[in-house]
Write a protein that holds these residues in place. Structure first.
Motif, PDB file in Angstrom:
ATOM      1  N   LEU A   1      -3.262   4.927  10.078  1.00  0.00           N
ATOM      2  CA  LEU A   1      -2.863   6.326  10.231  1.00  0.00           C
ATOM      3  C   LEU A   1      -1.601   6.615   9.430  1.00  0.00           C
ATOM      4  O   LEU A   1      -1.485   7.673   8.791  1.00  0.00           O
ATOM      5  CB  LEU A   1      -2.646   6.655  11.705  1.00  0.00           C
ATOM      6  CG  LEU A   1      -2.128   8.069  12.029  1.00  0.00           C
ATOM      7  CD1 LEU A   1      -3.032   9.141  11.426  1.00  0.00           C
ATOM      8  CD2 LEU A   1      -1.996   8.254  13.530  1.00  0.00           C
ATOM      9  N   ARG A   2      -0.653   5.714   9.452  1.00  0.00           N
ATOM     10  CA  ARG A   2       0.589   5.910   8.695  1.00  0.00           C
ATOM     11  C   ARG A   2       0.311   6.049   7.202  1.00  0.00           C
ATOM     12  O   ARG A   2       0.908   6.896   6.523  1.00  0.00           O
ATOM     13  CB  ARG A   2       1.556   4.753   8.959  1.00  0.00           C
ATOM     14  CG  ARG A   2       2.122   4.754  10.375  1.00  0.00           C
ATOM     15  CD  ARG A   2       2.799   3.435  10.725  1.00  0.00           C
ATOM     16  NE  ARG A   2       3.978   3.201   9.899  1.00  0.00           N
ATOM     17  CZ  ARG A   2       4.644   2.047   9.860  1.00  0.00           C
ATOM     18  NH1 ARG A   2       4.205   1.013  10.584  1.00  0.00           N
ATOM     19  NH2 ARG A   2       5.712   1.918   9.102  1.00  0.00           N
ATOM     20  N   LEU A   3      -0.602   5.259   6.683  1.00  0.00           N
ATOM     21  CA  LEU A   3      -0.941   5.342   5.262  1.00  0.00           C
ATOM     22  C   LEU A   3      -1.744   6.608   4.951  1.00  0.00           C
ATOM     23  O   LEU A   3      -1.571   7.215   3.891  1.00  0.00           O
ATOM     24  CB  LEU A   3      -1.704   4.090   4.828  1.00  0.00           C
ATOM     25  CG  LEU A   3      -0.866   2.800   4.841  1.00  0.00           C
ATOM     26  CD1 LEU A   3      -1.753   1.575   4.663  1.00  0.00           C
ATOM     27  CD2 LEU A   3       0.221   2.836   3.767  1.00  0.00           C
ATOM     28  N   ALA A   4      -2.589   7.022   5.883  1.00  0.00           N
ATOM     29  CA  ALA A   4      -3.331   8.278   5.700  1.00  0.00           C
ATOM     30  C   ALA A   4      -2.370   9.458   5.649  1.00  0.00           C
ATOM     31  O   ALA A   4      -2.528  10.382   4.837  1.00  0.00           O
ATOM     32  CB  ALA A   4      -4.342   8.462   6.831  1.00  0.00           C
ATOM     33  N   VAL A   5      -1.355   9.432   6.506  1.00  0.00           N
ATOM     34  CA  VAL A   5      -0.339  10.489   6.522  1.00  0.00           C
ATOM     35  C   VAL A   5       0.435  10.499   5.201  1.00  0.00           C
ATOM     36  O   VAL A   5       0.697  11.559   4.629  1.00  0.00           O
ATOM     37  CB  VAL A   5       0.609  10.293   7.731  1.00  0.00           C
ATOM     38  CG1 VAL A   5       1.928  11.021   7.530  1.00  0.00           C
ATOM     39  CG2 VAL A   5      -0.071  10.795   9.002  1.00  0.00           C
ATOM     40  N   CYS A   6       0.780   9.315   4.696  1.00  0.00           N
ATOM     41  CA  CYS A   6       1.488   9.217   3.407  1.00  0.00           C
ATOM     42  C   CYS A   6       0.651   9.780   2.260  1.00  0.00           C
ATOM     43  O   CYS A   6       1.179  10.398   1.342  1.00  0.00           O
ATOM     44  CB  CYS A   6       1.803   7.757   3.083  1.00  0.00           C
ATOM     45  SG  CYS A   6       3.236   7.090   3.883  1.00  0.00           S
ATOM     46  N   GLY A   7      -0.649   9.530   2.337  1.00  0.00           N
ATOM     47  CA  GLY A   7      -1.502   9.843   1.196  1.00  0.00           C
ATOM     48  C   GLY A   7      -2.331  11.097   1.315  1.00  0.00           C
ATOM     49  O   GLY A   7      -3.229  11.327   0.497  1.00  0.00           O
TER      50      GLY A   7
ATOM     51  N   ALA B   1       0.838  -1.205   0.000  1.00  0.00           N
ATOM     52  CA  ALA B   1       0.000   0.000   0.000  1.00  0.00           C
ATOM     53  C   ALA B   1       0.873   1.256   0.000  1.00  0.00           C
ATOM     54  O   ALA B   1       0.621   2.200  -0.760  1.00  0.00           O
ATOM     55  CB  ALA B   1      -0.923  -0.010   1.207  1.00  0.00           C
ATOM     56  N   ARG B   2       1.880   1.256   0.842  1.00  0.00           N
ATOM     57  CA  ARG B   2       2.777   2.424   0.903  1.00  0.00           C
ATOM     58  C   ARG B   2       3.502   2.617  -0.420  1.00  0.00           C
ATOM     59  O   ARG B   2       3.648   3.748  -0.903  1.00  0.00           O
ATOM     60  CB  ARG B   2       3.774   2.246   2.043  1.00  0.00           C
ATOM     61  CG  ARG B   2       4.712   3.428   2.254  1.00  0.00           C
ATOM     62  CD  ARG B   2       5.603   3.199   3.468  1.00  0.00           C
ATOM     63  NE  ARG B   2       6.514   4.312   3.699  1.00  0.00           N
ATOM     64  CZ  ARG B   2       7.701   4.436   3.109  1.00  0.00           C
ATOM     65  NH1 ARG B   2       8.116   3.497   2.251  1.00  0.00           N
ATOM     66  NH2 ARG B   2       8.467   5.484   3.358  1.00  0.00           N
ATOM     67  N   GLN B   3       3.956   1.512  -1.009  1.00  0.00           N
ATOM     68  CA  GLN B   3       4.661   1.603  -2.287  1.00  0.00           C
ATOM     69  C   GLN B   3       3.742   2.152  -3.379  1.00  0.00           C
ATOM     70  O   GLN B   3       4.173   2.964  -4.206  1.00  0.00           O
ATOM     71  CB  GLN B   3       5.181   0.214  -2.682  1.00  0.00           C
ATOM     72  CG  GLN B   3       6.075   0.194  -3.923  1.00  0.00           C
ATOM     73  CD  GLN B   3       5.315   0.172  -5.234  1.00  0.00           C
ATOM     74  OE1 GLN B   3       4.232  -0.426  -5.316  1.00  0.00           O
ATOM     75  NE2 GLN B   3       5.845   0.827  -6.253  1.00  0.00           N
ATOM     76  N   MET B   4       2.483   1.759  -3.376  1.00  0.00           N
ATOM     77  CA  MET B   4       1.543   2.250  -4.378  1.00  0.00           C
ATOM     78  C   MET B   4       1.291   3.749  -4.211  1.00  0.00           C
ATOM     79  O   MET B   4       1.170   4.486  -5.193  1.00  0.00           O
ATOM     80  CB  MET B   4       0.227   1.477  -4.285  1.00  0.00           C
ATOM     81  CG  MET B   4       0.335   0.033  -4.765  1.00  0.00           C
ATOM     82  SD  MET B   4      -1.203  -0.919  -4.516  1.00  0.00           S
ATOM     83  CE  MET B   4      -2.281  -0.151  -5.738  1.00  0.00           C
ATOM     84  N   ILE B   5       1.212   4.204  -2.965  1.00  0.00           N
ATOM     85  CA  ILE B   5       1.030   5.632  -2.710  1.00  0.00           C
ATOM     86  C   ILE B   5       2.251   6.409  -3.199  1.00  0.00           C
ATOM     87  O   ILE B   5       2.129   7.429  -3.892  1.00  0.00           O
ATOM     88  CB  ILE B   5       0.767   5.888  -1.215  1.00  0.00           C
ATOM     89  CG1 ILE B   5      -0.590   5.311  -0.804  1.00  0.00           C
ATOM     90  CG2 ILE B   5       0.824   7.389  -0.897  1.00  0.00           C
ATOM     91  CD1 ILE B   5      -0.832   5.279   0.704  1.00  0.00           C
ATOM     92  N   TYR B   6       3.434   5.917  -2.862  1.00  0.00           N
ATOM     93  CA  TYR B   6       4.656   6.611  -3.282  1.00  0.00           C
ATOM     94  C   TYR B   6       4.864   6.536  -4.797  1.00  0.00           C
ATOM     95  O   TYR B   6       5.446   7.457  -5.393  1.00  0.00           O
ATOM     96  CB  TYR B   6       5.873   6.059  -2.538  1.00  0.00           C
ATOM     97  CG  TYR B   6       6.175   6.827  -1.275  1.00  0.00           C
ATOM     98  CD1 TYR B   6       6.939   7.997  -1.315  1.00  0.00           C
ATOM     99  CD2 TYR B   6       5.680   6.413  -0.052  1.00  0.00           C
ATOM    100  CE1 TYR B   6       7.204   8.721  -0.166  1.00  0.00           C
ATOM    101  CE2 TYR B   6       5.941   7.138   1.111  1.00  0.00           C
ATOM    102  CZ  TYR B   6       6.703   8.284   1.045  1.00  0.00           C
ATOM    103  OH  TYR B   6       6.957   9.008   2.195  1.00  0.00           O
ATOM    104  N   ALA B   7       4.395   5.477  -5.440  1.00  0.00           N
ATOM    105  CA  ALA B   7       4.489   5.394  -6.902  1.00  0.00           C
ATOM    106  C   ALA B   7       3.698   6.534  -7.540  1.00  0.00           C
ATOM    107  O   ALA B   7       4.132   7.146  -8.523  1.00  0.00           O
ATOM    108  CB  ALA B   7       3.978   4.044  -7.389  1.00  0.00           C
ATOM    109  N   ALA B   8       2.527   6.838  -6.963  1.00  0.00           N
ATOM    110  CA  ALA B   8       1.726   7.963  -7.460  1.00  0.00           C
ATOM    111  C   ALA B   8       2.446   9.282  -7.189  1.00  0.00           C
ATOM    112  O   ALA B   8       2.516  10.160  -8.059  1.00  0.00           O
ATOM    113  CB  ALA B   8       0.354   7.960  -6.807  1.00  0.00           C
ATOM    114  N   HIS B   9       3.005   9.426  -5.991  1.00  0.00           N
ATOM    115  CA  HIS B   9       3.755  10.653  -5.678  1.00  0.00           C
ATOM    116  C   HIS B   9       4.876  10.867  -6.688  1.00  0.00           C
ATOM    117  O   HIS B   9       5.203  12.001  -7.051  1.00  0.00           O
ATOM    118  CB  HIS B   9       4.372  10.567  -4.278  1.00  0.00           C
ATOM    119  CG  HIS B   9       3.376  10.579  -3.158  1.00  0.00           C
ATOM    120  ND1 HIS B   9       2.112  11.089  -3.279  1.00  0.00           N
ATOM    121  CD2 HIS B   9       3.496  10.143  -1.860  1.00  0.00           C
ATOM    122  CE1 HIS B   9       1.478  10.967  -2.112  1.00  0.00           C
ATOM    123  NE2 HIS B   9       2.288  10.395  -1.254  1.00  0.00           N
ATOM    124  N   GLY B  10       5.483   9.775  -7.122  1.00  0.00           N
ATOM    125  CA  GLY B  10       6.610   9.866  -8.047  1.00  0.00           C
ATOM    126  C   GLY B  10       6.251  10.429  -9.410  1.00  0.00           C
ATOM    127  O   GLY B  10       7.142  10.787 -10.189  1.00  0.00           O
TER     128      GLY B  10
END
Length: 198
Positions: A58-64, A10-19
């Motif tokens: 919460l960690r994923l909400a903060v990332c996204g 999940a975190r990797q998918m969020i960061y892939a979008a950020h990229g």
């Protein structure tokens, strides 16, 4: 049998979008990275200080929190207060929905992905709800540490002091304690001091 939630995916998918953010942030060594990658990294860093034992949701909400924000620029809404508030509301709902979809895909289940969506949309903030307040503290801390210096160059002192007072009012005592530890220029310290004195 219930499948195990996959935080790393999940975190990797969020960061892939950020990229994919075309806006760049220049690091101290001159290397450039997508701005939303930088922002999410800053958010995670402050979350680790504010709430070291934060839940995965919460960690994923903060990332996204700013998920694909660059796709909806401010000037796509009227340059009025109502236009600004409408834009902000749309961004929160859009990010909440899209990040919740990622959690669903990564086996988090309905309760967890709807919880993540509620966090990003800041539901319960005015009631002082725990995890939402943590997320708000983190966002305010990143503003003060990473964005305030640039912000103050674009606005007059009265508006800067007003925004600082508003930002301080959104934060908990724990957030305030961390904010007072942020290294700032003497000019920024003076502005914060003036906001807190009023």
């Amino acid at each position: 049998m219930a499948r195990t939630p996959d935080f790393a995916k999940a975190r990797q998918m969020i960061y892939a979008a950020h990229g994919e953010d075309p806006t760049k942030h220049t690091l101290p060594d001159g290397f450039q990275i997508p701005y939303e990658t930088h922002y999410a990294t800053q958010m995670e860093s402050y979350l680790s200080k504010r709430c070291p034992d934060a839940s995965e949701v919460l960690r994923l909400a903060v990332c996204g929190q700013h998920f694909r924000r660059w796709e909806v620029p401010r000037d796509s809404y009227p340059k009025t207060k109502v236009g600004y508030l409408t834009w902000r509301t749309h961004l929160k709902r859009r990010a909440g929905t899209e990040v919740a979809r990622i959690l669903d895909e990564c086996n988090y289940g309905t309760e967890n992905f709807t919880r993540c969506q509620a966090l990003i949309e800041k539901e319960g903030l005015k009631q002082g709800e725990g995890e939402v307040q943590v997320l708000e503290d983190v966002a305010c801390l990143v503003f003060l540490d990473d964005q305030f210096e640039e912000f103050k160059e674009k606005h007059d002192e009265a508006k800067i002091v007003h925004i600082l007072k508003k930002t301080w009012g959104k934060m908990s005592k724990e957030g305030h304690d961390l904010a007072l530890e942020i290294p700032m220029t003497e000019e920024c310290k003076a502005l914060v001091g003036k906001a807190l004195a009023e």
